[in-house]
Design a protein around this motif. Structure first.
Motif, PDB file in Angstrom:
ATOM      1  N   ASP A  90       5.340   2.297  22.001  1.00 51.22           N
ATOM      2  CA  ASP A  90       4.517   2.878  20.938  1.00 51.22           C
ATOM      3  C   ASP A  90       4.452   1.865  19.801  1.00 51.22           C
ATOM      4  OD1 ASP A  90       3.584   4.275  18.682  1.00 51.22           O
ATOM      5  OD2 ASP A  90       4.490   6.156  19.324  1.00 51.22           O
TER       6      ASP A  90
ATOM      7  N   TRP B 150      -0.639  -3.660  11.967  1.00 53.37           N
ATOM      8  CA  TRP B 150      -1.539  -3.644  10.818  1.00 53.37           C
ATOM      9  C   TRP B 150      -1.799  -5.091  10.389  1.00 53.37           C
ATOM     10  CZ3 TRP B 150      -4.933  -1.067   8.030  1.00 53.37           C
ATOM     11  CH2 TRP B 150      -5.259  -1.533   6.764  1.00 53.37           C
TER      12      TRP B 150
ATOM     13  N   TYR C 272       6.213  -0.567  14.051  1.00 53.95           N
ATOM     14  CA  TYR C 272       5.087  -0.854  13.156  1.00 53.95           C
ATOM     15  C   TYR C 272       5.250  -2.269  12.622  1.00 53.95           C
ATOM     16  CZ  TYR C 272       1.930  -0.274   9.103  1.00 53.95           C
ATOM     17  OH  TYR C 272       0.924  -0.415   8.170  1.00 53.95           O
TER      18      TYR C 272
ATOM     19  N   TRP D 135       4.888   4.961   6.507  1.00 48.46           N
ATOM     20  CA  TRP D 135       5.056   4.986   7.964  1.00 48.46           C
ATOM     21  C   TRP D 135       6.486   5.365   8.323  1.00 48.46           C
ATOM     22  CZ3 TRP D 135       7.989   2.664  11.741  1.00 48.46           C
ATOM     23  CH2 TRP D 135       7.538   2.794  13.066  1.00 48.46           C
TER      24      TRP D 135
ATOM     25  N   CYS E  12       3.072  -3.286  24.224  1.00 52.11           N
ATOM     26  CA  CYS E  12       2.083  -2.291  24.658  1.00 52.11           C
ATOM     27  C   CYS E  12       1.996  -2.252  26.188  1.00 52.11           C
ATOM     28  CB  CYS E  12       0.711  -2.618  24.063  1.00 52.11           C
ATOM     29  SG  CYS E  12       0.552  -2.301  22.283  1.00 52.11           S
TER      30      CYS E  12
ATOM     31  N   THR F  73       2.763   9.535  15.680  1.00 49.24           N
ATOM     32  CA  THR F  73       2.412   8.118  15.454  1.00 49.24           C
ATOM     33  C   THR F  73       0.944   7.866  15.761  1.00 49.24           C
ATOM     34  OG1 THR F  73       3.074   7.552  17.711  1.00 49.24           O
ATOM     35  CG2 THR F  73       4.752   7.345  15.972  1.00 49.24           C
ATOM     36  N   THR F  74       0.479   6.709  15.331  1.00 47.72           N
ATOM     37  CA  THR F  74      -0.912   6.306  15.572  1.00 47.72           C
ATOM     38  C   THR F  74      -0.942   4.900  16.151  1.00 47.72           C
ATOM     39  OG1 THR F  74      -1.097   5.557  13.275  1.00 47.72           O
ATOM     40  CG2 THR F  74      -1.874   7.798  13.768  1.00 47.72           C
ATOM     41  N   PRO F  75      -0.436   4.723  17.372  1.00 47.21           N
ATOM     42  CA  PRO F  75      -0.453   3.368  17.966  1.00 47.21           C
ATOM     43  C   PRO F  75      -1.879   2.867  18.140  1.00 47.21           C
ATOM     44  CG  PRO F  75       0.086   5.047  19.613  1.00 47.21           C
ATOM     45  CD  PRO F  75       0.092   5.728  18.297  1.00 47.21           C
ATOM     46  N   ASN F  76      -2.034   1.547  18.067  1.00 45.00           N
ATOM     47  CA  ASN F  76      -3.380   0.966  18.234  1.00 45.00           C
ATOM     48  C   ASN F  76      -3.413  -0.096  19.309  1.00 45.00           C
ATOM     49  OD1 ASN F  76      -1.919  -0.945  16.808  1.00 45.00           O
ATOM     50  ND2 ASN F  76      -3.574  -1.409  15.342  1.00 45.00           N
ATOM     51  N   CYS F  77      -2.636   0.095  20.365  1.00 46.00           N
ATOM     52  CA  CYS F  77      -2.588  -0.891  21.450  1.00 46.00           C
ATOM     53  C   CYS F  77      -3.972  -1.176  22.009  1.00 46.00           C
ATOM     54  CB  CYS F  77      -1.674  -0.377  22.571  1.00 46.00           C
ATOM     55  SG  CYS F  77       0.101  -0.411  22.149  1.00 46.00           S
TER      56      CYS F  77
ATOM     57  N   GLN G 222       2.136  -0.121  16.607  1.00 48.26           N
ATOM     58  CA  GLN G 222       0.997  -0.218  15.711  1.00 48.26           C
ATOM     59  C   GLN G 222       1.096  -1.549  14.972  1.00 48.26           C
ATOM     60  OE1 GLN G 222       0.508   3.018  12.960  1.00 48.26           O
ATOM     61  NE2 GLN G 222      -1.248   2.098  11.933  1.00 48.26           N
TER      62      GLN G 222
END
Length: 462
Positions: free
Chosen positions: A412, A416, A384, A445, A407, A455-459, A414
């Motif tokens: 994995d 921000w 993160y 986190w 990514c 988790t909430t990856p945002n790749c 994220q």
């Protein structure tokens, strides 16, 4: 570095000149700069702003640390992460120790690690055992923590600042344990914490920290985690979960630890890595130092290169003007706030006798700086990263590129993005403030990683 300073501190041109009109003008200007910078941090009263140049002979006030911080010669046999020595460490949020307290017990540690070239070295740090139980799932988690830059003088080491809260000596050699709020909060929530000083930082001797060296920063953090798990009489389990935390140069350390974990410390059960404003590409960060209040970071970087690769020392010194050489030597004696005051808003070319852009664009410096990039290896566990889009000191785009590269490797990740608009850029508000603005989100986190929350990856959105 040793904390002694010469009887008269030199002016920028190398002369003593302590009583000249030039000197007095700069003394007044520096005091004003100090007040402005410290006001933005909301951390000092004007009574602490003393004249920088008025001390006839000064010595840092922590010779009491020298016995512990002097590494044995030779180092005892052992493996990376093995403890060399330990002792109780007083934990104080401020010098009196009366205004609040950590809910934990401190232990100062010296442990074996590896430097930039794989040589065994002694590294110091602090382990803090919480007084409160871990309220989450599973065994108590261990957070291996790397701070941002506190200075290069050995008196500035985070493990020493835990005893003081605020270090103050040598006229205006001042530094706060500026991340103590995070550490105290994490501790109160049941995290065990080990904070590394990093390779070359804090230990008593002529060396400098191997600052912003990707390899050394990561190994020091990984071995700090190993050392903490090998301490007797703690609530940690030898195979318990570990996460990494770092800000700025410490962010390079935490991300590097995630990259190196699989090969250097495969036995660690790494569940997550957090970094705020990480320096993932040192070459890309150099323009942000130019004209900055913390222009002294250029001295830290040069000293870090020399410490990690001693064969470069003469080449580095040959590129510097007399004023650049004075900056290089003096920056190794003081902490960050005096360094800021001493060299506030200086342009880097002022210190070099050759074109700086050409210098960093050609070998050997091009290759040395490229070797410090984070993002070429796959990290262990989820990552993160938080970063302000307009950070004037540590640029946002290299961190984003590191996230994209990871990514692409299937990691994995994220990212921000803090959107706080630009404010007083050369005072680095957009580097310093977002760490605190987004702090609770970052802590949550990490807690989620230890508690097994998905988790909430945002790749896909980067």
């Amino acid at each position: 570095m040793r904390s002694e300073v010469p009887p008269v501190i030199a002016t920028f041109d190398g002369s003593s000149g302590a009583g000249t009109p030039f000197h007095r003008r700069h003394r007044r200007r520096r005091a004003g700069v100090a007040r402005l910078a410290l006001a933005t941090a909301a951390a000092l009263t004007a009574t602490l702003v003393a004249p920088v140049w008025s001390v006839p002979h000064a010595r840092a006030d922590d010779r009491m640390y020298e016995a512990f911080y002097t590494p044995p010669e030779p180092l005892p046999a052992g493996a990376p992460g093995d403890l060399i020595r330990t002792e109780p460490s007083r934990l104080a949020l401020e010098p009196s120790g009366q205004l609040g307290s950590y809910v934990g017990t401190g232990t100062r540690i010296m442990y074996r690690s590896s430097d930039a070239q794989g040589n065994p070295v002694a590294v110091t740090g602090t382990y803090i055992e919480p007084d409160v139980p871990w309220p989450g799932n599973g065994p108590r988690p261990l957070l291996a923590y790397a701070t941002g830059p506190y200075g290069v003088g050995e008196q500035c080491a985070p493990s020493r600042l835990f005893n003081q809260g605020i270090h103050f000596s040598q006229g205006f050699d001042l530094m706060f344990n500026m991340e103590e709020g995070f550490i105290a909060t994490l501790l109160a929530r049941g995290f065990a914490i080990v904070v590394t000083d990093g390779v070359g930082m804090g230990v008593h001797g002529p060396q400098s920290p191997q600052w912003l060296n990707r390899v050394a920063s990561g190994t020091a953090l990984l071995d700090a985690a190993r050392a903490a798990q090998r301490l007797p009489d703690t609530s940690l389990k030898p195979d318990g979960p570990v996460a990494f935390w770092g800000y700025a140069s410490g962010g390079q350390a935490s991300l590097s630890a995630a990259e190196q974990a699989a090969t250097y410390a495969p036995e660690l059960r790494v569940v997550g890595t957090f970094a705020d404003a990480p320096v993932t590409d040192v070459a890309e960060a150099i323009p942000g130092i130019d004209g900055n209040f913390f222009a002294v970071l250029a001295g830290y970087l040069l000293r870090g290169i020399i410490a990690a690769y001693p064969q470069t020392e003469q080449a580095v010194r040959d590129t510097l003007t007399p004023r650049g050489l004075q900056m290089l030597d003096w920056s190794g004696r003081t902490c960050l706030l005096q360094g800021g005051v001493d060299y506030a808003f200086r342009h880097l070319q002022f210190w070099f006798n050759t074109d700086l852009t050409a210098l960093v664009s050609n070998d050997p410096f091009k290759s040395l700086l490229a070797a410090q990039r984070v993002g070429n290896l796959t990290p262990t566990g989820p990552v993160y990263i938080t970063h302000n889009r307009w950070d004037p000191l540590v640029p946002y785009q290299p961190a984003r590129q590191t996230a994209l590269d990871w990514c692409a490797r299937g990691a994995d990740v994220q990212l921000w993005t803090n959107e706080q608009p630009p404010l007083l850029n050369k005072l680095d508000i957009n580097n310093l403030l977002p760490l605190y603005v987004d702090g609770e989100r970052s802590i949550q986190w990490l807690a989620d990683r230890f508690n097994g929350v998905p988790t909430t990856p945002n790749c896909g959105q980067l």
